[in-house]
Scaffold this motif. Structure first.
Motif, PDB file in Angstrom:
ATOM      1  N   GLY A 199      -4.643  16.836  -7.644  1.00  0.00           N
ATOM      2  CA  GLY A 199      -3.394  16.431  -7.026  1.00  0.00           C
ATOM      3  C   GLY A 199      -3.066  14.983  -7.301  1.00  0.00           C
ATOM      4  N   ARG A 200      -1.867  14.620  -7.026  1.00  0.00           N
ATOM      5  CA  ARG A 200      -1.457  13.247  -7.267  1.00  0.00           C
ATOM      6  C   ARG A 200      -1.575  12.416  -6.022  1.00  0.00           C
ATOM      7  NH1 ARG A 200       3.434  14.030 -11.501  1.00  0.00           N
ATOM      8  NH2 ARG A 200       2.802  16.089 -12.125  1.00  0.00           N
ATOM      9  N   LEU A 201      -1.897  13.040  -4.956  1.00  0.00           N
ATOM     10  CA  LEU A 201      -1.879  12.351  -3.675  1.00  0.00           C
ATOM     11  C   LEU A 201      -2.997  11.339  -3.557  1.00  0.00           C
ATOM     12  CD1 LEU A 201       0.139  12.497  -1.607  1.00  0.00           C
ATOM     13  CD2 LEU A 201      -1.018  14.402  -0.522  1.00  0.00           C
ATOM     14  N   LEU A 202      -4.150  11.742  -4.040  1.00  0.00           N
ATOM     15  CA  LEU A 202      -5.323  10.889  -3.837  1.00  0.00           C
ATOM     16  C   LEU A 202      -5.155   9.481  -4.414  1.00  0.00           C
ATOM     17  CD1 LEU A 202      -8.101  10.810  -2.616  1.00  0.00           C
ATOM     18  CD2 LEU A 202      -9.036  11.671  -4.738  1.00  0.00           C
ATOM     19  N   PRO A 203      -4.784   9.352  -5.687  1.00  0.00           N
ATOM     20  CA  PRO A 203      -4.647   7.974  -6.200  1.00  0.00           C
ATOM     21  C   PRO A 203      -3.578   7.191  -5.464  1.00  0.00           C
ATOM     22  CG  PRO A 203      -3.814   9.569  -7.778  1.00  0.00           C
ATOM     23  CD  PRO A 203      -4.525  10.337  -6.733  1.00  0.00           C
ATOM     24  N   LEU A 204      -2.512   7.868  -5.081  1.00  0.00           N
ATOM     25  CA  LEU A 204      -1.452   7.158  -4.369  1.00  0.00           C
ATOM     26  C   LEU A 204      -1.951   6.648  -3.028  1.00  0.00           C
ATOM     27  CD1 LEU A 204       1.743   9.252  -5.117  1.00  0.00           C
ATOM     28  CD2 LEU A 204       1.210   6.958  -5.862  1.00  0.00           C
ATOM     29  N   LEU A 205      -2.697   7.492  -2.334  1.00  0.00           N
ATOM     30  CA  LEU A 205      -3.238   7.094  -1.042  1.00  0.00           C
ATOM     31  C   LEU A 205      -4.138   5.886  -1.193  1.00  0.00           C
ATOM     32  CD1 LEU A 205      -4.128  10.403   0.803  1.00  0.00           C
ATOM     33  CD2 LEU A 205      -2.599   8.601   1.573  1.00  0.00           C
ATOM     34  N   LEU A 206      -5.014   5.952  -2.206  1.00  0.00           N
ATOM     35  CA  LEU A 206      -5.948   4.868  -2.422  1.00  0.00           C
ATOM     36  C   LEU A 206      -5.230   3.566  -2.711  1.00  0.00           C
ATOM     37  CD1 LEU A 206      -8.768   6.456  -4.561  1.00  0.00           C
ATOM     38  CD2 LEU A 206      -8.940   5.547  -2.274  1.00  0.00           C
ATOM     39  N   LEU A 207      -4.135   3.689  -3.442  1.00  0.00           N
ATOM     40  CA  LEU A 207      -3.427   2.474  -3.813  1.00  0.00           C
ATOM     41  C   LEU A 207      -2.559   1.930  -2.700  1.00  0.00           C
ATOM     42  CD1 LEU A 207      -2.282   3.199  -7.457  1.00  0.00           C
ATOM     43  CD2 LEU A 207      -4.057   1.668  -6.689  1.00  0.00           C
ATOM     44  N   ALA A 208      -2.310   2.773  -1.694  1.00  0.00           N
ATOM     45  CA  ALA A 208      -1.377   2.355  -0.642  1.00  0.00           C
ATOM     46  C   ALA A 208      -1.837   1.083   0.037  1.00  0.00           C
ATOM     47  CB  ALA A 208      -1.205   3.475   0.371  1.00  0.00           C
ATOM     48  N   GLY A 209      -3.145   1.041   0.366  1.00  0.00           N
ATOM     49  CA  GLY A 209      -3.675  -0.122   1.067  1.00  0.00           C
ATOM     50  C   GLY A 209      -3.448  -1.411   0.300  1.00  0.00           C
ATOM     51  N   PRO A 210      -4.009  -1.492  -0.916  1.00  0.00           N
ATOM     52  CA  PRO A 210      -3.788  -2.724  -1.689  1.00  0.00           C
ATOM     53  C   PRO A 210      -2.318  -3.019  -1.915  1.00  0.00           C
ATOM     54  CG  PRO A 210      -5.504  -1.415  -2.691  1.00  0.00           C
ATOM     55  CD  PRO A 210      -4.959  -0.605  -1.577  1.00  0.00           C
ATOM     56  N   ALA A 211      -1.526  -1.966  -2.178  1.00  0.00           N
ATOM     57  CA  ALA A 211      -0.109  -2.216  -2.459  1.00  0.00           C
ATOM     58  C   ALA A 211       0.568  -2.851  -1.253  1.00  0.00           C
ATOM     59  CB  ALA A 211       0.586  -0.906  -2.813  1.00  0.00           C
ATOM     60  N   PHE A 212       0.248  -2.328  -0.086  1.00  0.00           N
ATOM     61  CA  PHE A 212       0.841  -2.865   1.136  1.00  0.00           C
ATOM     62  C   PHE A 212       0.436  -4.319   1.339  1.00  0.00           C
ATOM     63  CE2 PHE A 212       3.058  -2.545   4.910  1.00  0.00           C
ATOM     64  CZ  PHE A 212       2.315  -2.985   5.999  1.00  0.00           C
ATOM     65  N   PHE A 213      -0.853  -4.548   1.182  1.00  0.00           N
ATOM     66  CA  PHE A 213      -1.362  -5.906   1.346  1.00  0.00           C
ATOM     67  C   PHE A 213      -0.678  -6.869   0.382  1.00  0.00           C
ATOM     68  CE2 PHE A 213      -4.406  -9.111   2.415  1.00  0.00           C
ATOM     69  CZ  PHE A 213      -4.586  -9.827   1.248  1.00  0.00           C
ATOM     70  N   LEU A 214      -0.625  -6.451  -0.888  1.00  0.00           N
ATOM     71  CA  LEU A 214      -0.028  -7.323  -1.888  1.00  0.00           C
ATOM     72  C   LEU A 214       1.434  -7.582  -1.599  1.00  0.00           C
ATOM     73  CD1 LEU A 214      -1.577  -6.195  -5.244  1.00  0.00           C
ATOM     74  CD2 LEU A 214      -1.960  -8.281  -3.957  1.00  0.00           C
ATOM     75  N   PHE A 215       2.102  -6.556  -1.142  1.00  0.00           N
ATOM     76  CA  PHE A 215       3.517  -6.763  -0.858  1.00  0.00           C
ATOM     77  C   PHE A 215       3.687  -7.821   0.231  1.00  0.00           C
ATOM     78  CE2 PHE A 215       7.888  -6.184  -0.536  1.00  0.00           C
ATOM     79  CZ  PHE A 215       8.223  -6.172   0.807  1.00  0.00           C
ATOM     80  N   LEU A 216       2.954  -7.621   1.322  1.00  0.00           N
ATOM     81  CA  LEU A 216       3.079  -8.536   2.445  1.00  0.00           C
ATOM     82  C   LEU A 216       2.678  -9.958   2.099  1.00  0.00           C
ATOM     83  CD1 LEU A 216       1.798  -6.921   5.738  1.00  0.00           C
ATOM     84  CD2 LEU A 216       4.104  -7.648   5.161  1.00  0.00           C
ATOM     85  N   PHE A 217       1.572 -10.065   1.359  1.00  0.00           N
ATOM     86  CA  PHE A 217       1.004 -11.394   1.214  1.00  0.00           C
ATOM     87  C   PHE A 217       1.102 -11.970  -0.178  1.00  0.00           C
ATOM     88  CE2 PHE A 217      -0.067 -11.573   5.436  1.00  0.00           C
ATOM     89  CZ  PHE A 217      -0.634 -10.375   5.831  1.00  0.00           C
ATOM     90  N   PHE A 218       1.808 -11.312  -1.053  1.00  0.00           N
ATOM     91  CA  PHE A 218       2.075 -11.942  -2.337  1.00  0.00           C
ATOM     92  C   PHE A 218       3.537 -11.786  -2.745  1.00  0.00           C
ATOM     93  CE2 PHE A 218       1.642 -13.866  -6.239  1.00  0.00           C
ATOM     94  CZ  PHE A 218       1.989 -13.036  -7.285  1.00  0.00           C
ATOM     95  N   TYR A 219       3.966 -10.561  -2.959  1.00  0.00           N
ATOM     96  CA  TYR A 219       5.310 -10.392  -3.523  1.00  0.00           C
ATOM     97  C   TYR A 219       6.405 -10.858  -2.584  1.00  0.00           C
ATOM     98  CZ  TYR A 219       2.954  -7.882  -7.172  1.00  0.00           C
ATOM     99  OH  TYR A 219       2.122  -7.561  -8.206  1.00  0.00           O
ATOM    100  N   TYR A 220       6.225 -10.576  -1.297  1.00  0.00           N
ATOM    101  CA  TYR A 220       7.273 -10.983  -0.362  1.00  0.00           C
ATOM    102  C   TYR A 220       7.354 -12.509  -0.247  1.00  0.00           C
ATOM    103  CZ  TYR A 220       9.783 -11.616   4.008  1.00  0.00           C
ATOM    104  OH  TYR A 220      10.660 -12.043   4.957  1.00  0.00           O
ATOM    105  N   PRO A 221       6.226 -13.215   0.009  1.00  0.00           N
ATOM    106  CA  PRO A 221       6.305 -14.675   0.058  1.00  0.00           C
ATOM    107  C   PRO A 221       6.786 -15.252  -1.273  1.00  0.00           C
ATOM    108  CG  PRO A 221       4.178 -13.935   0.874  1.00  0.00           C
ATOM    109  CD  PRO A 221       4.872 -12.747   0.344  1.00  0.00           C
ATOM    110  N   LEU A 222       6.293 -14.671  -2.365  1.00  0.00           N
ATOM    111  CA  LEU A 222       6.722 -15.156  -3.664  1.00  0.00           C
ATOM    112  C   LEU A 222       8.219 -15.037  -3.808  1.00  0.00           C
ATOM    113  CD1 LEU A 222       5.769 -16.148  -6.445  1.00  0.00           C
ATOM    114  CD2 LEU A 222       5.806 -13.785  -7.185  1.00  0.00           C
TER     115      LEU A 222
END
Lengths: 563, 345, 348
Positions: A14-37
């Motif tokens: 399934g495609r769900l597993l990699p997406l789930l795994l990436l959700a955490g880092p993606a969220f973190f990066l968004f909040l603390f890198f891309y958004y401030p940037l």
């Protein structure tokens, strides 16, 4: 390989597993890198009234002053990269072809400058290469000169030299990793056919190590492009100014950056291009490494003992590298064992170390740095490894661009990052700025691309038949990761952890913007000590910092395995 | 344990720590006692050896108020932060606005005027802000400091500074990023007027380097990179006090030295305006002023305060130079741009 | 029972795979073909690393193409062995049982059993990186067999070894396969391996199977020229089918009239352009009247127990496999003949 390449979905249920795994880092990066940037860079994309517009960038690219800056930035980066590669090749050769005791020790030592805060680097350089530095004083005493012999600082050459010396260990690392796998058999075959010397190198060796060289060059280019403190201090002033230096200056004038953001944006775009190039080169390089195996190699000492021109050359080379890389650091350490006693005299003493370790603000700074370092490892390591894993196993179109975007923090100055936190979160109810986790998050963002770099190289080097064998034996996706891939990248993980730790304890720019009294780190303390005439104290704290970094990198030595 | 088991333990413990860390991060609010007064100050003010550790407790005790002093970089960055937080001020007092920055502060409208009754103790010429948005607390003079063990015939004027015998022997700072740097630029304009660019082109060959900040410049100076550096007249006093050496000396020039007066102001919309006013009164009192010389290395604005022995080596110039705030504001950008263009060639 | 590959299709931009065959329970089917013919792709399809565009796979009656790779119970021996470098021999072999949740006692017994089977009983603790090529190959085999797979796939497992080792290991693989009776698909480009090991051979070309048959029948009765020339050596001569003579087909060629036994000539009609095919070892030097060809010796290769003689006749070249006691010199004129029953006929 083409016909049998695997898109990501086939490798997972399934495609769900990699997406789930990436959700955490993606969220973190968004909040603390891309958004401030984004909050900072948006300044370069809006005009006076606040509407989205390219006016600022347009004006920037038309201004001859800034064009000159951009041009100079790229130019010095190109030259520095060339110099670094040239200096690095002999070292890579030695590391790849010979064994010697303390090999990993040397590698650990030569990596330290890379994570040191800029102020310590500059301090060491000035104290060693400066007009009144150790080197000049030595030469003046030896040859009875009045004026300093080597007036190398505060000039363009100083910038190039400093860049080359601090980046060439990267070239050595990356290129030797590939070079060591190239079997001397190819060279022996070529020799039997009549090729030798430079021709041999040019036609047989070089094409094989080229992916490694390109990969290292791309990375070094980005670092030189974004170089800040070295240009600022060793360049001698406004005449030699780069993108980052200008951003720094503009940020000092006003925190509401318009031109500064536009400049940072230009820098980010250029970095992105080279990050993309780096990722492509690294894939080729890892692919090449995949195909080749390690082998026995002779001891270095035996080669150096030869009274041949070759032996002499390498001996001189090693001496030169040792002197230039280690000397500035050694000078800083040596200077710290002093105390300024009466009548401006200096005496050898452990005074400052006593002060540091007997408690108070200095000890607190040390402990804080260790704390932040540990936390950064805890966050950056899993995140970086996960991203590296997914990145190395995905082959959809645009995945390389995505990977370049994920590595973007390398291409953004930490000043911009700190400012980003300020701007993005100033109106938030919970005080992010001034909290300890803001510092940890900032450090994590800065450090995780290096974790990615180290671990993804190892993931890619893995022969594809290994995961296939594991799958045929019944290993599901999670088991595959846990039982096969994770153990295999174990050494890379440790290297990544050491880097994350080193980068965190040495980080200064973002920390300066985000810290408060309770959370002073060693670099901030050094900065303060310098600001109040306490150079010995600054050197002492700097030495403690170097010790931590050294220990972190030494752990790689203990664990063994490829660096 | 065999290798695989160790491997498990490693990974497990790492994951546990990670969980703990994220949990702690999310759960922990900014646990801090509510401060009743928040001050933004520049770095050396807040440092261990700076004024804050000495004066803040005094204030806290005297008024029973909890104070939080935050360092945000150097003086320029203090103002920048205040401007950034204009709509939602997090602090009450912003400390470090000097006479050269005044007009910018006023223009941005971040300050609340307050005329302290204690101003009567202060000489008029030091009250550089007529609106009283900024209240002065110390002052100093920029000066070139030289190493007497290396330099035997120091210059006596700006003009002499450009003499060829000082080739590559002077360190100055960049006016864009350093207040002494800006001060020196304004100094040359005060002396040479529009001819300042011509002066700088003559001075340039003598500059070893132009650093971004005072710390770097002074560090190079004490390392012996060059025998002269742009600093303050009070710098020698430090070396006398703590190193018992008179080797570093400050130069007073014929036409005078440029004056810097530092002040602090109350932010518009400050969370604790009453306490802020009390603090402003406090800085003009003896309790505060007496600590300034040996912690901030500037002259206290209160003339009644006796400066320590070592300050004998911090000479006061006969003439002090200053440009008006309006003049600075109108022309600063133009002056700096022209200067940048010149030195970048 | 066994493996059924049913109407599997896989389309690539420059290549098309179409398969429909079966590997019978307990047999070793050798999949033979030149490089690029799709053997490895076939293997990967069966293993589950690639998905087919259409068709289905069945193992022992159950459909497996819908299952992910790790649930197909297929053991694979890779060309590069793919041993896990961080695990010992013991743990490599035990990897499958471990992944599939075997109890530790069962696993231990199974590992020991397999190590004995491949003669590596005392190698348990060794690091795999320190083993020789042959030893690694045996570990790879043991590892693949440990979790009792329903099917064993071997992807050119011996190609990385030297000739002597190859022969020895070939015997080993053969013995192990026989002993365990595991259904096996053996991919190779080496015809000797296919002939020796295969219970049946499937000859593959350009994505489809040309012929699937016992080694003997493939060798003696190849279905087409490709199969015939791929396995063993062949003599071919072009000609035209003139007529039928009872059981025999009469072909006019540049070296004379040749007669081919009818069982081979059924599909053809008079006037067809054909190719006559026969093996070197079926050529005899007697003067029997059928299919006599006269020519001149141009080259000789002495091979110890026999010799290969190359004969040129009217522009055509033939290779004869003769006993060594026959003395011939280059340049000699000789006549040889081949029985019509040993000939095959193919359309041009």
């Amino acid at each position: 390989m083409g016909k049998t390449g695997q898109p990501l979905e086939a490798a997972w249920t399934g495609r769900l597993l990699p997406l789930l795994l990436l959700a955490g880092p993606a969220f973190f990066l968004f909040l603390f890198f891309y958004y401030p940037l984004g909050s900072v860079l948006v300044g370069g994309l809006t005009d006076q009234s606040g509407a989205l517009s390219l006016a600022v960038i347009y004006a920037l690219l038309r201004d001859p002053y800034y064009l000159k800056i951009i041009g100079f930035t790229v130019w010095q980066a190109i030259l520095s990269t060339l110099l670094s590669v040239l200096l690095g090749l002999p070292g890579a050769y030695l590391l790849a072809r010979y064994e010697f005791r303390g090999k990993r020790l040397v590698q650990a030592l030569t990596t330290i400058p890379f994570v040191l805060p800029s102020i310590v680097v500059v301090l060491g350089f000035v104290r060693f290469f400066g007009n009144n530095g150790v080197l000049n004083r030595l030469l003046m005493a030896l040859f009875g000169l009045e004026e300093p012999a080597l007036k190398v600082l505060y000039s363009f050459q100083a910038i190039l030299l400093a860049h080359a010396f601090y980046n060439f260990p990267i070239v050595v690392r990356i290129v030797s990793s590939l070079w060591r796998r190239i079997h001397p058999g190819t060279e022996e075959a070529a020799r039997s056919l009549g090729a030798h010397g430079f021709r041999l190198f040019w036609r047989v060796t070089l094409p094989q190590i080229l992916p490694g060289i390109l990969s290292a060059a791309a990375l070094v280019f980005i670092f030189c492009l974004l170089s800040f403190a070295i240009v600022l201090v060793l360049g001698g002033g406004p005449r030699y100014s780069t993108l980052e230096v200008e951003v720094y200056r503009l940020a000092k004038v006003s925190l509401d950056l318009k031109t500064g953001s536009a400049l940072a944006l230009v820098g980010a775009v250029i970095s992105l291009v080279f990050l993309y190039a780096y990722i492509k080169a690294q894939q080729r390089s890892s692919f090449a490494e995949q195909m080749l195996e390690d082998y026995e190699r002779p001891r270095l000492a035996s080669m150096l003992r030869l009274r041949s021109p070759r032996g002499m050359f390498y001996l001189l080379y090693l001496l030169l590298m040792a002197v230039v890389i280690l000397a500035p650091m050694v000078t800083v350490v040596a200077y710290s064992f002093q105390v300024r006693s009466g009548w401006g005299q200096q005496a050898v003493s452990l005074e400052w170390y006593r002060r540091i370790f007997s408690g108070g603000a200095y000890l607190r700074a040390v402990l804080n740095s260790l704390f932040f370092g540990a936390m950064t490892v805890l966050l950056a390591l899993p995140m970086g490894t996960l991203l590296a894993y997914v990145g190395s196993r995905s082959r959809f179109t645009g995945s390389q661009l995505l990977q370049a975007l994920v590595m973007l923090p390398i291409g953004i100055s930490s000043i911009i990052l700190g400012l980003g936190y300020l701007k993005a979160y100033r109106n938030f109810p919970w005080h992010i700025v001034g909290s300890w986790y803001a510092i940890v998050f900032a450090h994590t963002v800065i450090a995780y691309p290096f974790v990615i770099r180290v671990t993804s190289a190892t993931f890619r080097k893995m022969k594809p038949s290994l995961p296939e064998a594991a799958r045929s034996l019944g290993a599901g996706p999670w088991q595959l990761f846990w039982h096969l891939e994770l153990p295999l990248v174990r050494f890379a993980l440790i290297t990544g952890a050491a880097f994350a730790f080193g980068i965190s304890v040495g980080e200064i720019n973002a920390t300066l913007i985000l810290y408060n009294e309770k959370m002073i780190t060693i670099p901030v303390m050094i900065y303060r000590l310098i600001g109040s005439y306490n150079f010995i104290g600054a050197c002492a704290m700097g030495s403690v910092l170097m010790l931590f970094c050294f220990l972190a990198f030494l752990i790689i030595d203990r664990v063994g395995g490829e660096v | 344990m065999n290798k695989t088991q160790i491997h498990y333990v490693e990974v497990a413990s790492m994951l546990l720590l990670l969980l703990f860390a994220t949990g702690a991060a999310i759960a922990a609010p900014a646990v801090e006692e509510e401060a009743e007064l928040v001050i933004y100050a520049y770095d050396s003010f807040v440092a261990e050896w700076g004024p804050a550790p000495k004066v803040i407790p005094k204030f806290e005790e005297k008024y029973g108020v909890k104070v939080k002093v935050t360092s945000v970089g150097d003086a320029g960055q203090v103002l920048n932060r205040a401007i950034l937080e204009k709509d939602n001020p997090q602090a009450d007092i912003v400390l470090g606005i000097d006479n050269n920055m005044l007009s910018r502060a006023l223009e941005e409208g971040v300050l609340e005027p307050y005329r302290s009754p204690n101003l009567k103790n202060i000489p008029e010429q030091l009250v550089f802000d007529a609106t009283h948005s900024v209240t002065p607390f110390d002052y100093g003079y920029f000066a070139f400091v030289y190493d007497s063990e290396v330099l035997e015939d120091p210059p006596e004027s700006l003009e002499e500074l450009a003499d060829s015998r000082f080739r590559k022997k002077i360190i100055v700072q960049d006016p864009r990023t350093s207040s002494p740097g800006l001060g020196f630029l304004l100094w040359t304009i005060a002396v040479y007027g529009d001819g300042y660019l011509e002066y700088w082109s003559r001075l340039q060959p003598n500059l070893l380097t132009i650093t971004d900040g005072w710390d770097t410049a002074y560090g190079m100076f004490t390392s012996g990179e060059a025998p002269m550096v742009l600093s303050y007249t009070t710098s020698p006093a430090y070396h006398v006090e703590y190193e018992q050496t008179e080797r570093y000396r400050a130069l007073l020039f014929e036409k005078g030295n440029y004056l810097q007066i530092e002040g602090m102001g109350i932010l518009k919309g400050a969370p604790h305006p009453q306490t802020a006013k009390m603090f402003i009164d406090f800085i003009l009192s003896e309790d505060f002023q007496v600590e300034i010389p040996l912690t901030n290395w500037m002259y206290p604005v209160d003339p009644a305060v006796v400066t320590p022995e070592s300050f004998r080596y911090a000479p006061k110039p006969e003439r002090s130079l200053q440009l008006s705030a309006e003049e600075i504001r109108t022309n600063q950008e133009r002056w700096i741009n022209a200067w940048v263009k010149l030195v970048s060639r | 029972m066994g493996l059924r590959i049913q109407n599997i299709q896989k389309v690539y931009p420059d290549f098309r795979l179409e398969l429909d065959f079966e590997v019978r329970q307990g047999e070793l089917l050798a999949l033979l073909g030149p490089s690029g013919c799709g053997k490895t792709t076939t293997l990967r399809l069966i293993a589950g690393f690639i998905d087919p565009d259409s068709g289905s796979l069945h193992m022992n009656g159950r459909r497996i193409d819908t299952l992910p790779a790790h649930r197909r119970r297929i053991g694979i021996v890779f060309q590069d062995y793919a041993l896990f470098p961080h695990l010992s021999v013991w743990n490599n072999v035990g990897f499958g049982p471990r992944m599939q949740g075997w109890g530790s006692k069962d696993a231990k017994e199974r590992i020991e059993e397999l190590l004995r089977l491949v003669s590596l009983q005392r190698y348990g603790k060794r690091k795999v990186t320190r083993l020789s090529g042959g030893e690694q190959q045996r570990v790879a085999l043991a590892r693949a067999l440990a979790p009792r797979p329903h099917l064993l796939l071997l992807d050119e497992p011996l190609s990385a070894l030297d000739a002597k080792l190859r022969k020895n290991l070939r015997k080993e693989i053969h013995r192990v396969q026989r002993e365990l009776s595991v259904t096996t698909l053996y991919v190779t480009h080496d015809q000797e391996e296919a002939l020796v090991l295969g219970d049946r051979i499937a000859v593959m070309r350009d994505g489809h199977i040309e012929q699937i048959d016992t080694p003997k029948r493939i060798y003696n009765r190849p279905r087409n020229l490709f199969v015939g020339t791929f396995l063993g050596q062949a003599n071919i001569i072009r000609g035209r089918l003139a007529e039928r003579e009872g059981e025999l087909a009469v072909v006019q060629t540049t070296v004379g009239t040749l007669r081919v036994s009818q069982s081979q000539a059924e599909e053809f009609g008079a006037g067809d352009e054909v190719i006559v095919f026969f093996r070197p070892e079926h050529c005899v030097l007697d003067r029997s009247r059928s299919n006599r060809i006269k020519g001149r010796v141009v080259q000789k290769e002495y091979l110890g127990s026999h010799q290969l003689v190359e004969v040129e006749s009217n522009g055509a070249r033939f290779t004869l496999d003769l006993a060594d006691r026959v003395t011939l010199a280059t340049g000699d004129t000789i006549s040889f003949s081949v029985s019509p029953h040993h000939c095959c006929l193919f359309l041009q």
